[in-house]
Design an enzyme around this catalytic site. Structure first.
Site, PDB file in Angstrom:
ATOM      1  N   HIS A 443       0.428  -1.222  -0.332  1.00 37.54           N
ATOM      2  CA  HIS A 443       0.244  -0.409   0.056  1.00 37.54           C
ATOM      3  C   HIS A 443       0.660   1.286  -0.237  1.00 37.54           C
ATOM      4  O   HIS A 443       0.390   2.252   0.612  1.00 37.54           O
ATOM      5  CB  HIS A 443      -0.980  -0.039   0.771  1.00 37.54           C
ATOM      6  CG  HIS A 443      -1.708  -1.382   1.140  1.00 37.54           C
ATOM      7  ND1 HIS A 443      -2.052  -2.111   0.283  1.00 37.54           N
ATOM      8  CD2 HIS A 443      -2.249  -2.105   2.720  1.00 37.54           C
ATOM      9  CE1 HIS A 443      -2.441  -3.351   0.927  1.00 37.54           C
ATOM     10  NE2 HIS A 443      -2.446  -2.663   2.362  1.00 37.54           N
ATOM     11  N   HIS A 444       2.055   0.953  -0.514  1.00 36.78           N
ATOM     12  CA  HIS A 444       2.932   2.401  -0.915  1.00 36.78           C
ATOM     13  C   HIS A 444       3.121   2.471  -1.929  1.00 36.78           C
ATOM     14  O   HIS A 444       4.088   2.790  -2.557  1.00 36.78           O
ATOM     15  CB  HIS A 444       4.526   2.075   0.388  1.00 36.78           C
ATOM     16  CG  HIS A 444       4.556   1.800   1.289  1.00 36.78           C
ATOM     17  ND1 HIS A 444       5.207   0.933   2.427  1.00 36.78           N
ATOM     18  CD2 HIS A 444       3.008   2.029   2.106  1.00 36.78           C
ATOM     19  CE1 HIS A 444       4.406   0.713   3.682  1.00 36.78           C
ATOM     20  NE2 HIS A 444       2.978   1.625   3.447  1.00 36.78           N
ATOM     21  N   GLN A 445       2.419   2.764  -2.914  1.00 34.49           N
ATOM     22  CA  GLN A 445       2.113   3.376  -4.121  1.00 34.49           C
ATOM     23  C   GLN A 445       3.331   4.882  -4.520  1.00 34.49           C
ATOM     24  O   GLN A 445       2.260   5.717  -3.471  1.00 34.49           O
ATOM     25  CB  GLN A 445       0.669   2.998  -4.882  1.00 34.49           C
ATOM     26  CG  GLN A 445       0.151   1.924  -5.092  1.00 34.49           C
ATOM     27  CD  GLN A 445      -0.638   1.619  -3.795  1.00 34.49           C
ATOM     28  OE1 GLN A 445      -0.682   2.081  -2.548  1.00 34.49           O
ATOM     29  NE2 GLN A 445      -1.179   0.749  -3.515  1.00 34.49           N
TER      30      GLN A 445
END
Length: 508
Positions: A443-445
């Site tokens: 979830h660290h795009q």
């Protein structure tokens, strides 16, 4: 046509920061356009509730394209929708990243973004309860607590003890300059409540006369007069509207939505635009490229001793380490969660805890592309997970380390028994197959509007879109490479720094 000094597209993390800082000047007017709804729902305040928020109405619900490195699976790519954005979904770890991360940004063309340059903005944001170093902030808007000081789950302490038993040192604060080792997370939690960007930045500014926040307003196109961005077209209440920016438009949509809006506006690869029937305005072939994300998997162990009820954010401790000697910064984050990584397995094995090895300096790069010219359509999101063999090898290595952690005396006191991948998975090929079958988004795009000076850079070191006047981007998309850890703090830092840049330019 309505006019404001600044039009901020996106009321998430960075947009909330800019709304607050820019309207601190009572003579400045700011319009925030947010596609989602208003204040976060009450469950966002509960630090243990993040599992239920993923896939909820405050999540955009993106899915990746089929990932060859993951056996063709499509991953869920959560991104926050509504005021507060992804700060309503993230796990509340306050991790700045390693100093070498930001020095690398500077070497990659983002001059002025070295660790020495960005440290004052980390300090400015923080209101940390324990001052662990000379750069710790204690009076900023972001309230931060030490997980170890607030009745943590005893299994989180067992994780730190296990890492020390394996030879890793215990560290007091991952943000004090040297992340190497195991320790308690600092958390964006205070008084038992999540401290996201809405609570920390946007809500305190809502009463200012210079701030207008418009929800249910999806930006569809940037308005351009030649090479000058003059405003934004957006959809609200079933109609298209336009608003003018007297000074600047600032995109804060994140690593998926910001490149999407640029490409819808004809700012991107000209050939791709023509193929979709979009008139090319500014040829910037780097838009949407360099997209990447941390990648993780989970190793689970069932305990014979009862796991105490959930505490804080369920993930109170971690280990930062390297996959090989000689690295200046960790490339593996080994997280601990006192709950099952796989909720399906957890139904039959509720007394289970998880160690989540993650590659936090990934080599693989993907791309965000338009699915078509319809602004309501989700873009094509391709993180290209494990495409580079080194990412697969390091994740397999992380699984081995997770198994070693569960085999320590610290966890054997709890009666730890590995249930996934399980003792039957032992050969290198079997472990690689397990990783490909279970690896997922961290979830660290990041990275899809990369900052730099080369031909594929999208924004310059002032975060201005190259070839376009009065248009900036401030979110995780501008990161040349994602920091070595959870990246909420770095997104806030980027927005804090842009607010400072704009204030200085306004006084020149």
């Amino acid at each position: 046509m309505e006019e404001y000094d600044y039009v901020v597209v996106g009321g998430g993390t960075a947009g909330s920061v800019l709304a607050n800082r820019l309207t601190a000047d009572p003579g400045t007017s700011v319009l925030v356009l947010e596609a989602g709804g208003g204040p976060p729902p009450p469950e966002v305040d509960d630090p243990t509730a993040w599992v239920r928020l993923l896939g909820s109405p405050i999540d955009w619900g993106y899915r990746s394209t089929a990932q060859p490195g993951l056996d063709g699976r499509r991953t869920r790519e959560p991104r926050g929708r509504g005021l507060g954005g992804s700060s309503n979904l993230y796990l509340m770890m306050h991790v700045r990243g390693h100093p070498a991360d930001f020095d690398a940004w500077a070497y990659q063309g983002a001059a002025g973004w070295s660790y020495r340059d960005v440290l004052p903005y980390f300090t400015k944001m923080e209101a940390q309860e324990d001052a662990t170093g000379p750069g710790t902030g204690t009076s900023g808007p972001q309230r931060i607590t030490n997980a170890g000081r607030h009745d943590p789950n005893p299994t989180s302490r067992a994780f730190i003890d296990a890492c020390v038993e394996l030879g890793h040192r215990e560290v007091a604060d991952f943000n004090a300059g040297d992340m190497w080792g195991a320790g308690w997370h600092h958390l964006d939690i205070a008084d038992g409540r999540r401290q996201g960007a809405y609570a920390s930045y946007l809500e305190p500014a809502l009463g200012r006369p210079g701030l207008t926040v418009r929800t249910g307003a999806l930006a569809t196109r940037l308005l351009l007069d030649g090479a000058v961005c003059t405003g934004v077209e957006y959809a609200a209440d079933g109609e298209l509207r336009r608003v003018r920016a007297a000074r600047e438009v600032i995109l804060c949509g994140g690593a998926i939505e910001s490149p999407k809006l640029l490409m819808l506006s004809g700012i991107g690869d000209a050939a791709d635009a023509r193929e979709l029937g979009i008139e090319p305005k500014v040829h910037l072939p780097g838009v949407g490229r360099n997209f990447h994300n941390h990648v993780l998997t989970g190793v689970m162990a069932e305990l014979t001793e009862p796991v105490p009820p959930p505490r804080q954010n369920l993930s109170e401790s971690a280990l930062f380490t390297g996959s090989r000697p000689g690295l200046p910064a960790p490339d593996l984050q080994i997280a601990f969660v006192h709950a099952p990584f796989d909720i399906i397995v957890g139904r039959d094995h509720p007394n289970t805890v998880s160690v989540l090895p993650g590659v936090v300096r990934p080599a693989s790069r993907g791309r965000v592309r338009l699915a078509g010219a319809d602004p309501l359509a989700h873009p094509l999101v391709d993180p290209n997970y494990l495409a580079d063999r080194s990412d697969l090898d390091r994740l397999v290595q992380g699984v081995g380390l997770a198994r070693e952690i569960f085999a320590t005396g610290a966890f054997q006191k709890w009666g730890a028994r590995e249930i996934s991948p399980g003792p039957g998975v032992a050969e290198p090929a079997e472990l690689a197959a397990f990783v490909r079958a279970t690896a997922d988004s961290y979830h660290h795009q990041a990275g899809s509007c990369r900052m730099g000076t080369d031909d594929l850079a999208v924004v310059d070191p002032g975060l201005a879109v190259r070839g376009v006047e009065r248009l900036r981007v401030a979110d995780a998309s501008v990161m040349p490479s994602v920091p070595s850890g959870n990246c909420h703090a770095a997104v806030v830092m980027i927005a804090e720094r842009l607010a400072d840049i704009l204030a200085r330019e306004g006084h020149e």
